[in-house]
Structure formats: structure tokens, C-alpha cells
Design an enzyme around this catalytic site. Sequence first.
Site, PDB file in Angstrom:
ATOM      1  N   LEU A 229       0.817  -1.216   0.000  1.00 50.57           N
ATOM      2  CA  LEU A 229       0.000   0.000   0.000  1.00 50.57           C
ATOM      3  C   LEU A 229       0.850   1.266   0.000  1.00 50.57           C
ATOM      4  O   LEU A 229       0.392   2.313  -0.447  1.00 50.57           O
ATOM      5  CB  LEU A 229      -0.931   0.020   1.217  1.00 50.57           C
ATOM      6  CG  LEU A 229      -1.942  -1.125   1.325  1.00 50.57           C
ATOM      7  CD1 LEU A 229      -2.921  -0.845   2.451  1.00 50.57           C
ATOM      8  CD2 LEU A 229      -2.688  -1.333   0.019  1.00 50.57           C
ATOM      9  N   GLY A 230       2.073   1.200   0.523  1.00 55.54           N
ATOM     10  CA  GLY A 230       2.880   2.413   0.537  1.00 55.54           C
ATOM     11  C   GLY A 230       4.173   2.229   1.297  1.00 55.54           C
ATOM     12  O   GLY A 230       4.394   1.219   1.959  1.00 55.54           O
ATOM     13  N   HIS A 271      -0.553   7.117   8.024  1.00 55.81           N
ATOM     14  CA  HIS A 271       0.489   6.234   8.550  1.00 55.81           C
ATOM     15  C   HIS A 271       1.865   6.594   7.970  1.00 55.81           C
ATOM     16  O   HIS A 271       2.843   6.753   8.707  1.00 55.81           O
ATOM     17  CB  HIS A 271       0.081   4.790   8.197  1.00 55.81           C
ATOM     18  CG  HIS A 271       1.066   3.726   8.544  1.00 55.81           C
ATOM     19  ND1 HIS A 271       0.831   2.766   9.510  1.00 55.81           N
ATOM     20  CD2 HIS A 271       2.293   3.426   8.026  1.00 55.81           C
ATOM     21  CE1 HIS A 271       1.864   1.939   9.581  1.00 55.81           C
ATOM     22  NE2 HIS A 271       2.774   2.319   8.684  1.00 55.81           N
ATOM     23  N   GLU A 272       1.930   6.754   6.641  1.00 53.96           N
ATOM     24  CA  GLU A 272       3.232   7.004   6.001  1.00 53.96           C
ATOM     25  C   GLU A 272       3.806   8.360   6.418  1.00 53.96           C
ATOM     26  O   GLU A 272       5.024   8.511   6.576  1.00 53.96           O
ATOM     27  CB  GLU A 272       3.126   6.917   4.479  1.00 53.96           C
ATOM     28  CG  GLU A 272       2.778   5.528   3.946  1.00 53.96           C
ATOM     29  CD  GLU A 272       3.750   4.442   4.387  1.00 53.96           C
ATOM     30  OE1 GLU A 272       4.935   4.757   4.614  1.00 53.96           O
ATOM     31  OE2 GLU A 272       3.321   3.280   4.527  1.00 53.96           O
ATOM     32  N   HIS A 281       6.710   1.990  13.607  1.00 50.47           N
ATOM     33  CA  HIS A 281       5.492   1.208  13.816  1.00 50.47           C
ATOM     34  C   HIS A 281       5.262   1.059  15.319  1.00 50.47           C
ATOM     35  O   HIS A 281       6.209   1.104  16.106  1.00 50.47           O
ATOM     36  CB  HIS A 281       5.626  -0.171  13.155  1.00 50.47           C
ATOM     37  CG  HIS A 281       5.571  -0.090  11.663  1.00 50.47           C
ATOM     38  ND1 HIS A 281       6.490  -0.697  10.849  1.00 50.47           N
ATOM     39  CD2 HIS A 281       4.700   0.555  10.844  1.00 50.47           C
ATOM     40  CE1 HIS A 281       6.189  -0.432   9.577  1.00 50.47           C
ATOM     41  NE2 HIS A 281       5.110   0.324   9.559  1.00 50.47           N
ATOM     42  N   TRP A 283       4.724  -1.339  17.197  1.00 50.08           N
ATOM     43  CA  TRP A 283       5.402  -2.436  17.880  1.00 50.08           C
ATOM     44  C   TRP A 283       6.912  -2.264  17.887  1.00 50.08           C
ATOM     45  O   TRP A 283       7.627  -2.991  18.563  1.00 50.08           O
ATOM     46  CB  TRP A 283       5.035  -3.777  17.231  1.00 50.08           C
ATOM     47  CG  TRP A 283       5.478  -3.882  15.804  1.00 50.08           C
ATOM     48  CD1 TRP A 283       6.674  -4.355  15.349  1.00 50.08           C
ATOM     49  CD2 TRP A 283       4.744  -3.490  14.635  1.00 50.08           C
ATOM     50  NE1 TRP A 283       6.729  -4.266  13.971  1.00 50.08           N
ATOM     51  CE2 TRP A 283       5.549  -3.751  13.510  1.00 50.08           C
ATOM     52  CE3 TRP A 283       3.466  -2.938  14.430  1.00 50.08           C
ATOM     53  CZ2 TRP A 283       5.129  -3.472  12.201  1.00 50.08           C
ATOM     54  CZ3 TRP A 283       3.060  -2.677  13.140  1.00 50.08           C
ATOM     55  CH2 TRP A 283       3.885  -2.937  12.043  1.00 50.08           C
ATOM     56  N   ASP A 297       8.737   1.426  20.019  1.00 50.43           N
ATOM     57  CA  ASP A 297       8.580   2.577  19.123  1.00 50.43           C
ATOM     58  C   ASP A 297       9.168   3.848  19.738  1.00 50.43           C
ATOM     59  O   ASP A 297       9.064   4.924  19.154  1.00 50.43           O
ATOM     60  CB  ASP A 297       7.106   2.775  18.760  1.00 50.43           C
ATOM     61  CG  ASP A 297       6.234   3.055  19.968  1.00 50.43           C
ATOM     62  OD1 ASP A 297       6.765   3.031  21.112  1.00 50.43           O
ATOM     63  OD2 ASP A 297       5.032   3.299  19.785  1.00 50.43           O
ATOM     64  N   THR A 302       2.468   4.751  24.344  1.00 57.77           N
ATOM     65  CA  THR A 302       1.835   3.646  23.610  1.00 57.77           C
ATOM     66  C   THR A 302       2.131   2.363  24.368  1.00 57.77           C
ATOM     67  O   THR A 302       3.247   2.183  24.861  1.00 57.77           O
ATOM     68  CB  THR A 302       2.400   3.531  22.179  1.00 57.77           C
ATOM     69  OG1 THR A 302       3.821   3.387  22.255  1.00 57.77           O
ATOM     70  CG2 THR A 302       2.049   4.748  21.359  1.00 57.77           C
ATOM     71  N   GLN A 305       3.963  -3.438  22.544  1.00 58.45           N
ATOM     72  CA  GLN A 305       3.251  -4.350  21.631  1.00 58.45           C
ATOM     73  C   GLN A 305       4.259  -5.253  20.943  1.00 58.45           C
ATOM     74  O   GLN A 305       5.322  -4.804  20.522  1.00 58.45           O
ATOM     75  CB  GLN A 305       2.444  -3.526  20.617  1.00 58.45           C
ATOM     76  CG  GLN A 305       1.577  -4.348  19.696  1.00 58.45           C
ATOM     77  CD  GLN A 305       0.623  -3.481  18.873  1.00 58.45           C
ATOM     78  OE1 GLN A 305       0.054  -2.509  19.387  1.00 58.45           O
ATOM     79  NE2 GLN A 305       0.431  -3.834  17.620  1.00 58.45           N
TER      80      GLN A 305
HETATM   81 ZN   LIG Z   1       4.571   1.667   8.217  1.00 56.42          ZN
END
Ligand SMILES: [Zn+2]
Length: 758
Positions: A229-230, A271-272, A281, A283, A297, A302, A305
Amino acid sequence: MNKSEYFSISFLKYMPGAFLNLLFLNMALIMRSLLLLCFSIFGYFSFAQNTTNVTPERCITGSVMDKFFKDHPLKKAAFDQRQIEFQKRYELVRRQHRGFPVQQRISTTITIPVVVHIVLSDPSIVTDDQVQSQIDVLNADYAGMNADSVKIPAAFKPVFGKGQLRFCLAQRTPQNNPTNGIIRLSSNTTSVPGEGDPVKHASQGGADVWDVTKYLNIWVCKMSNSTDLGYTFMPGLGIDPSELGFVNAYHAFGTTGTATAPFNKGRTATHEIGHYFNLQHIWGANSCDVSSCADSDNVDDTPNQDKCFFGIPAFPTTDACTTVSPGVMFMNFMDYTDDATMCLFTQGQADRMETALTSFPELIPLLSSDGCTPPALYSNDAEAQKAINPANNIIYCSGTFIPQLQIRNIASQPLNSVRLNVSIDNGAVTSSNINLSLPSLATTTLTGDAINITPGNHTIKMFTSLPNGVTDQRPENDTVSTIFSVIGTSAAPITEGFENNSFPPAGWGIGNNSDLVEYNPTRVANAAHSGTASLKFDNHNYQLFGKYALLSSPKINIPINADSVKITFWRAAAQATSNVADTLQILFSVDCGQTFISAYKKGGASLRTTETLTTSDYIPAANEWVADTADLTSYVAGKYDNLIVQFRNINGFGNNVYLDDINIKTITLPPVLKDKGYLLAPNPTAGNLILQHYPTASMLKGIAVYNSIGQLVWKDDYGKTPAMTSIHINLSNTAPGIYFVRLLYTNKVITEKILKIN
Ligand SMILES: [Zn+2]
């Protein structure tokens, strides 16, 4: 964040509104800093160690970074060091939120100018509305104003981040011309993630980056791997600026049009851009399938994860690193869940992105970009954009041509008249005054008066002047210059081996249908079938998928009674990979280039002359040249008296195609041959006698030659192998005198008397 940090945040969370124990907090932050530094030093950002593929991976930033570090090992250490320094600075900013004021945090809204390069075979399918829908999503998500933020679980609401970053579509180009920030390029080029991604480079059929110190670049396109997706490059890499920005699959961009569920809420870009401003990310830096609670991260609010989550997990979800409710934050924009599941950045993430903007040298200039502000328009400003004619850098057999220039009225008022000026080879300027009615910011094509041109290579300069009869207020955007060739005229046969330094050869022309004149074929002296030079179509450095480059012959005068027209040539070609291939086509025109008809087309296995796949710039070895023929007889012979032959190389992401020793010849048979069906010549002969037949020699079964006393001196028979239409009878070793040639046919015998001389 990791487990021990999460406990301290949990502690804060359970004292909402309460007076904070500042001393305790200060100590906790210092401990956290030390902890994070340790992780950084021991490979916190160690993308390179985690190359396991996972499917589907909605963001491939991790593997792209991996590859970058593998290709540039020295840049890895520098990147890690920058991240350690960044982390220190980031934690100072975080302290401010606990009541310790520092100066390093953004205190007002910052709007980032965005340019969207839509690179698709039909870029119009991503509409302006679709682009705007993406900008709207970004502005909502980064402000924490997204409507679906109501879905944030109560346990995570205290850390919901409402940041200061906003986004606008660029209102001015790097050249300070007005724009809507949307570039559309019709191209079959797809994104190949990583350095040198073709979609980011015009020479590869993509769109060149806009100045990254002023704009955030987004390329909306097809991905070479359609499940991606990117991706983006994170800051601090020391990468060439032409690579910066991010790529977004066209089916995961915006909320309308080509956006397709479950990636139709614009969250790929959200996100990007997180990565672009240094978010990992959620995690951590590992690939999403690597299990590790130490991988973080580096954001303190956060939950720790282990791996990524896909789809639509149920809340609460716990994992090996966060074992108790409320569990992990799978609805964070930096996870891999579906667009409709994602709904927040945390405050720690918002702070991290804003700190990145004030920390990394490649991002800091965005703070002062004027890209969101339209340029002030002048009253009289006509911009020359590109030459429409000469098209494709070539003109076919004409003594004149009509110059055409695409212009844009950049002024604030309508353009009612303008002068088009044309100069060939820096010679006299030919001017045409043109009346028109062009609204502000509209585009049109100006057509000038016919200009005489001669065969050969030329430069052309076209420029506008006197918009609305007055001086142009911005002369720096008035001129377009390019080169073109005009083909000449020649009688058949013509041969060309590219041995002469001047190129294209006299009378020949070159061109291409991309906007890059550099893609024209070239003469090279490092490969040749014969002599020392040949012609090269460069499909290695210019991977302009679907675009063609061409070599045109002169206009060839051919006898109207010609019986055959043939092209012989030598070619060499290689493929880069087995599944992509270029094409060589030979076309001809009998109407001075207005229309072309294909007479030859080869690609892939039938074009290549080596079985070795070559990913470097292919140079053929001596034994990699192959002779080939294109027969135009049925199209041209006896029908037309002029001919243009075009060798067309169609780019297919392959490798180079070479041509050498081109021979274009016509044959006109003697009338007596056509009358009698055969011809034995010359007579008298010095010994080399040619027997020709028309239309075929299929009835001929044998030949016998006798001297004057009846002795057989030469013979051949065609009982098994059919006779050629042209047969060489060698009498060079016989004495001068009279000879009799007996031709045996299935239905007759003919005897011809021949005089051998010398
Ligand atoms: Zn990413």
C-alpha cells in the site's frame, strides 16, 4: 513503548487531574531516557536484522529501510546516532507536557505544503476531489478531529494526541508559478519500492520530486507488488533528496474514487506521514512478525506491543508484551489494521512528529515554506510550457513547418494577444502576432507562421513576448528550447553503418515520444557488428515503459517499377529479466510521416540475441549480433515512389537494443526477364554468369553447359533441392569461346548460346 515505561504511564493515568509528584516524575523520566538510550545503542533501529517477509504487509517502510542499510552500511551508524540525539531532544519536549517548559516544541499550527504526483496510465481516474478527500483526512487525523475518534476505548482516551500539523495542497510550484498541487502524468511506470524508485524519476517514466525543503511529496500510483500500500524513508538517513516523500498505492488513497475498502479511509497516507516525521510502527522497528517485547517505538504513552495486527481486532486485545486489559493499541495509526479500525495517534506520537520537524535538517525548512501561499499574479505574464510542434523531435520531408507552442496565461487578467517568436539554430527570429481570449491560469497552443527548414539537426527556440501588447512582467518563464532533426532525401539503395561521427547520419532523423530528448537513440563506439560504431536504443538508463524512441531513414526515392523493397540489418539485444521485454518494430510511411504501417515486430525471446539475462547496461559481444530482414515488397513495390523507414524501439523495462549495417534496397528486374520468365546474363561474359527466373524457378530441373565441341563443362540439377530464382554459373576457369547452356524444365528444354571472353 516497553513494559516498564508503560507501568509509569499507567501510574499517571490513574491520577487524572491530580497534583503530580513532580520530583517522582522527573526521576522516572531520567530513568526512561537512560533505558531508551540503551536500546538505541544496542540496535533499537536495527531494521537490517529483520528481513522475514510477512503477507500482507500494508506498509513496506521497514523492508525498504532494511535494504537501504544493507546497500549503505556506513549510513546505518550515522542514522542510529541521529536517532539517539533525536531521542534526547524528544524527551525534553515530552517533559514540557509534565510542566517543565522548554523552547523546542512547536507551539502553533504548522501547515505542510503537499504536492501529489499522480502517475498512472490514466491519471484522471484520481480526481481532484479524491485528492482533497485525502488532505481532509490528514487534517482531521493529525488534529485529533477525526469523527471516528469516538471509537477510541476509554482507557486510551487520556493519551489521545491532538497535534499541530496540518496539510495544504501546494499553491505555488518551485518556480513560483500558481498550481493546485496536483500533478498528473500519463505513464505505465509502477513503483518499485526503495532507492531509485522509477515512479520518482522522470528518466524512468515517473514524476521528479519537488524541492523537499518546501514540499511533502506524495506519489499516487500502482505498486509493482499490488499487495503493497505504501512506503517512505524515515528522516536522518542521509539519502538523496530526490528519494524523499512517500508512495501511496492509488487504491488506498483518499476516501472516494479509486479508494477501495478496507483501505478507503485515507489512513495509508496518515500512517506514512507518521514515518516521514520519524514515527516507528507501534510495535517497534522490527518486522511485524518478529516477536520481541524489547523492540519499542520509543514513544512513552503507547502500550508495549509484540507484533502488528491486521483487520479488525476486538477490543480489548492483549499479547505477550501487554498481558492485561486494556491491552495493545491496535487502533493506532501506526499499526497495520484496516483503515476503519485505526483512529488515533497518541500525544507522545504527536510530540515525536513535531519534534522531528524541528530536529532533522531535511525537515526543518518545511517550517518556513511558502508553498501554501499562492504567488502574487502579475497583470501580464505568459508562460511558455512546451513545444507541441516539432513533435517527437523530428520532422519528415517538408521544406517548411508550422511551429506550435503550448502556453499558460499566468497573469491575473485574460490574455487577449501575444507574440510567438521562433528562432532556428539561433538565426533570425520569425514572429507572429496572435489574438486570443485566454482566461487567467488557462492553457492553450499557439500556432505560428510556416518557417522554411532544411534537412539536418537543428535547435529551436520559441518564446512569447508582448502579452496584451505590453512588456511581459516575468520574462524568465517565456522561453522553450529543444532540438529536432529534419530528414532528407536519398535514392535507393541506402546503407548505414553509423561509422561517421556525425549523428544522426546525413539525411536520417531521430526522435522519441516521451518528453525527454535524452531518450533519443545515440551512436555508440563500444559496440559494432562491423567497423567500430553502431546505434543504441537505451532502455537501461531510460525505462520509459511504453514510450518509443525512433530512427528514421531519409525519404527514399524508389523506382516506380521496382520489383522488391527489402531492408537488411544487424541487431543485438538483451533482456534484464525474463518477464519484461522491449520491442523492435519497423514501420514505413509513403505519405511523409503522416501515417506509418508496421512491417516487422519482434520482442522478448524473438528479439534478444543473447540468452543471458543482463541487469547492467548491456553491451553486445561480437558474437551477439544477428542478421535480420524486413521485406516491404508486398506493401511498396510498384505502388509508391517514395518511402520512409522507421526503426522504432518500444520500451518495456528491458535492456538496450542495438542496430548496425542497415541496408535498404530495391530491385527492378529487366523487362526481358519478366517477358521470357528467365534471363541469362551477362552475355558476353567474363565467367560469372547469372541465371534469373521470374516469378520462380520451380519448373527448372537442371542446367548443363557444353563447349563448342560438345564437352560438358558445368552442371547442376534440382531434383531434390528446388532451384533458387537466381543461380550463379561459374565459367571463370574455362577457355574463351562459344558455350551452350541447356536449361531443363519439367515441360521444355531451352538452349542459350554464350560468348566467354578473356
Ligand atoms: Zn509503516
